[in-house]
Design a protein around this motif. Structure first.
Motif, PDB file in Angstrom:
ATOM      1  N   SER A   4      -5.217 -65.036  32.373  1.00  0.00           N
ATOM      2  CA  SER A   4      -5.259 -66.308  33.109  1.00  0.00           C
ATOM      3  C   SER A   4      -4.490 -67.402  32.364  1.00  0.00           C
ATOM      4  N   ALA A   5      -4.477 -67.330  31.026  1.00  0.00           N
ATOM      5  CA  ALA A   5      -3.696 -68.318  30.265  1.00  0.00           C
ATOM      6  C   ALA A   5      -2.205 -68.134  30.546  1.00  0.00           C
ATOM      7  N   VAL A   6      -1.768 -66.910  30.679  1.00  0.00           N
ATOM      8  CA  VAL A   6      -0.368 -66.633  31.000  1.00  0.00           C
ATOM      9  C   VAL A   6      -0.022 -67.220  32.367  1.00  0.00           C
ATOM     10  N   GLU A   7      -0.915 -66.995  33.307  1.00  0.00           N
ATOM     11  CA  GLU A   7      -0.660 -67.506  34.663  1.00  0.00           C
ATOM     12  C   GLU A   7      -0.593 -69.033  34.666  1.00  0.00           C
ATOM     13  N   ASP A  56       3.971 -57.880  35.220  1.00  0.00           N
ATOM     14  CA  ASP A  56       4.439 -58.171  33.861  1.00  0.00           C
ATOM     15  C   ASP A  56       3.435 -58.977  33.033  1.00  0.00           C
ATOM     16  N   ILE A  57       2.379 -59.415  33.672  1.00  0.00           N
ATOM     17  CA  ILE A  57       1.485 -60.358  32.979  1.00  0.00           C
ATOM     18  C   ILE A  57       0.888 -59.770  31.706  1.00  0.00           C
ATOM     19  N   ASP A  58       0.474 -58.528  31.776  1.00  0.00           N
ATOM     20  CA  ASP A  58      -0.133 -57.911  30.594  1.00  0.00           C
ATOM     21  C   ASP A  58       0.843 -57.889  29.418  1.00  0.00           C
ATOM     22  N   LYS A  59       2.094 -57.577  29.748  1.00  0.00           N
ATOM     23  CA  LYS A  59       3.109 -57.515  28.705  1.00  0.00           C
ATOM     24  C   LYS A  59       3.327 -58.896  28.077  1.00  0.00           C
ATOM     25  N   TYR A  60       3.413 -59.930  28.952  1.00  0.00           N
ATOM     26  CA  TYR A  60       3.584 -61.293  28.443  1.00  0.00           C
ATOM     27  C   TYR A  60       2.405 -61.689  27.568  1.00  0.00           C
ATOM     28  N   ALA A  61       1.234 -61.323  28.013  1.00  0.00           N
ATOM     29  CA  ALA A  61       0.030 -61.683  27.256  1.00  0.00           C
ATOM     30  C   ALA A  61       0.106 -61.083  25.851  1.00  0.00           C
ATOM     31  N   LEU A  62       0.557 -59.850  25.803  1.00  0.00           N
ATOM     32  CA  LEU A  62       0.659 -59.174  24.505  1.00  0.00           C
ATOM     33  C   LEU A  62       1.738 -59.847  23.634  1.00  0.00           C
ATOM     34  N   ASP A  63       2.924 -60.086  24.240  1.00  0.00           N
ATOM     35  CA  ASP A  63       4.033 -60.704  23.500  1.00  0.00           C
ATOM     36  C   ASP A  63       3.623 -62.069  22.950  1.00  0.00           C
TER      37      ASP A  63
END
Lengths: 480, 95
Positions: free
Chosen positions: B6-9, B23-30
């Motif tokens: 949710s922070a990514v969003e 892609d959200i999971d990937k961004y969250a990890l990065d």
């Protein structure tokens, strides 16, 4: 339960520079849309901001005048938000290191004298104007205002009532005009105010949840908007509810406030230092230039007026509330050598006429020299105070100076005893009945007889002489 | 430190960046890894170091307060997506 309101104000002071804070476009008010919005202001790719030295100088001047710390190094930051009034996608502002920090302004209300803390004053650019009238489903933007320098003055939450808030704003308004850093024109948006307001049970020290109030564009709206908002919050809490932290808009027509937008998101500005702008350094030269341009400040001038001109504290405050007004008073007092009369005429007749005709001080056709000459004419008995009002009206209407009007209208006071005596004899002959009444002890008829004499002389007879001669005549004595 | 989906969003929304849900999971990890790096730097003692506002050791250049720009509305609006009666037009703003 008694409640206390806690108010802090954020005032956007538009600085009176000729050009914008980061570009060489003009800041003149009232131009056709977008003719004063250059490449920098409309944020074309590749442009860079170049800082206006005068804007920095004005901010420093404000800092010195409020006893604040002028930070020798301050930093510009990007305040990120997406709204078409700023096409860059961010506003250049100052965040962690403002140019001015700490300081205070003393206010005077009916109840007390109080020092209000100034948390900070920082430089930033103004945004453009969005026109909400429709263009086939689209909005129009005028970016003339984008990039006009602002000094945002943030107060401590030291204000406890709408009246104190207004007193603070008026003082700040007076100050920025004295300093010649802002024209103070509220209609044109040169001096804009937002308020943070919360309530708490009297005696508590913690703060309640606050609301931010916008659209407070006149001293009257500020007072009314705050009054409404405080009442609303108290009512809400007393009814068992909770104040939500939000931005509210004051609607002057309905005299109430409405929520504007969820604060949480609107305030997620993700500030960071603007890489386009290295730190702003206030060097000794800039500081000295700001210091040398400082005028006598309102508080000092007010004190001087009440001590050296023998005017009341209230008149001194009124007369020093505006620099031009204070200058006008000093020049008038110098012209006639009678500061008390000068104060009375200015706060009475002169300001009354200005108000009536909706004019500003500098638009007065009656110059300080003209008003001073008029007062001198009263003091040397050339005219009576009553006739002076007529002469003043003539001057106001552009008929010339006091001497010209007195000559043209033949208003010179009659101080020749023989001439007054002749008029009195005439009245005594024509008012035998009233003379009898007076002589039989009806003292109040005397006023009527004086009035008759004044009328017979066209109001020009010296009233003191009329009184004396008439009384002597009626009691059977000869005058002298 | 880990960044939630949710922070990514939310950050994407604030920056008005479109991201594919996949892609959200990937961004969250990065992003979490970047924050870990910052966390690592936070362990360096810096209490004696002045905060740096600009990487170059230079001062802001100041210009005199002079109007140097002339009206260039016509030229500038020629490249605007839409303009009318001197105003730049944007999708309607509702407030």
């Amino acid at each position: 339960m008694p409640w206390e309101s806690v108010i802090g104000l954020e005032v956007h002071v538009q600085l009176r520079t000729d050009s914008k804070i980061f570009s060489g476009a003009s800041t003149a008010f009232g131009a056709k849309p977008n003719v004063q919005a250059c490449e920098v202001d409309i944020a074309l790719p590749g442009v860079l901001p170049v800082m206006n030295r005068t804007a920095a100088l004005m901010a420093v001047r404000f800092g010195l005048a409020t006893g604040a710390t002028v930070n020798r190094i301050s930093v510009f930051a990007r305040k990120n938000y997406f709204y078409p009034d700023l096409p860059k996608g961010y506003q250049i502002s100052q965040y962690e290191l403002p140019i001015v920090a700490g300081g205070q302004i003393e206010i005077n209300t009916d109840d007390c004298r109080k020092k209000i803390g100034i948390t900070r004053a920082h430089l930033e650019e103004d945004a453009g104007k969005l026109l909400h009238q429709e263009f086939e489903g689209r909005s129009g933007i005028d970016l003339n205002r984008a990039g006009i320098p602002l000094l945002e003055v943030v107060s401590e939450p030291d204000l406890r009532s709408p009246a104190e808030a207004v007193a603070y704003l008026k003082k700040l308004h007076t100050l920025v005009r004295y300093l010649e850093i802002c024209d103070g024109n509220m209609q044109e948006g040169s001096f804009r105010c937002d308020a943070n307001v919360s309530v708490r049970p009297a005696g508590e020290t913690g703060l309640g949840t606050r609301c931010e109030l916008k659209n407070l564009n006149s001293f009257r709206f500020i007072e009314k908007g705050l009054q409404f908002e405080i009442k609303r919050q108290i009512q809400l809490i007393e009814d068992g509810g909770q104040v939500a932290q939000e931005t509210r808009l004051y609607d002057p027509d309905a005299d109430l406030t409405r929520p504007m937008r969820g604060k949480e998101e609107a305030h997620d500005y993700r500030y960071f230092p603007d890489p386009d702008l290295p730190p702003l350094v206030v060097d000794d030269e800039l500081l000295a230039a700001a210091r040398s341009a400082l005028p006598e400040l309102p508080d000092a001038r007010c004190h001087r007026f009440s001590s050296t001109y023998q005017v009341s504290q209230k008149d001194a405050e009124l007369l020093t509330s505006d620099r031009e007004l204070a200058d006008y008073f000093e020049q008038t007092a110098a012209a006639c050598g009678d500061s008390r009369s000068a104060a009375n005429w200015i706060t009475g007749e002169w300001m009354g006429c200005l108000n009536r005709d909706g004019l500003r001080f500098e638009e007065s056709r009656v110059t300080p020299q003209m008003l001073g000459d008029l007062i001198a004419k009263i003091n040397d008995n050339s005219i009576s105070g009553k006739i002076a009002k007529e002469v003043f009206d003539g001057m106001w209407n552009g008929e010339g100076n006091a001497s010209e009007i007195i000559a043209a209208r033949n208003l010179e006071q009659i101080t020749d005893a023989d001439e007054i005596e002749r008029a009195i004899d005439h009245v005594i002959d024509n008012c035998a009945e009233q003379v009898m009444q007076y002589r039989s002890g009806q003292e109040k008829v005397f006023g009527f007889l004086v009035g008759q004499v004044m009328q017979a002389t066209g109001g020009k007879a010296n009233p003191k002489m009329v009184n004396k001669i008439l009384r002597n005549k009626l009691s059977g004595k000869r005058h002298n | 430190m880990s960044i939630t989906k949710s922070a990514v969003e939310r950050v994407a929304h604030l920056a008005r960046i479109h991201i594919e849900p996949a892609d959200i999971d990937k961004y969250a990890l990065d992003l979490s890894q970047i924050l870990d790096l910052v966390e690592q730097m936070n362990s360096v003692p810096t209490s004696e170091v002045e905060p740096l506002a600009h990487p170059q050791d230079i001062e802001l250049r100041l210009r005199p307060d002079q109007v140097t720009e002339v009206n260039a509305r016509e030229r500038l609006q020629a490249v605007a997506p839409a303009a009318e009666r001197g105003l730049y037009l944007v999708p309607r703003i509702i407030e």
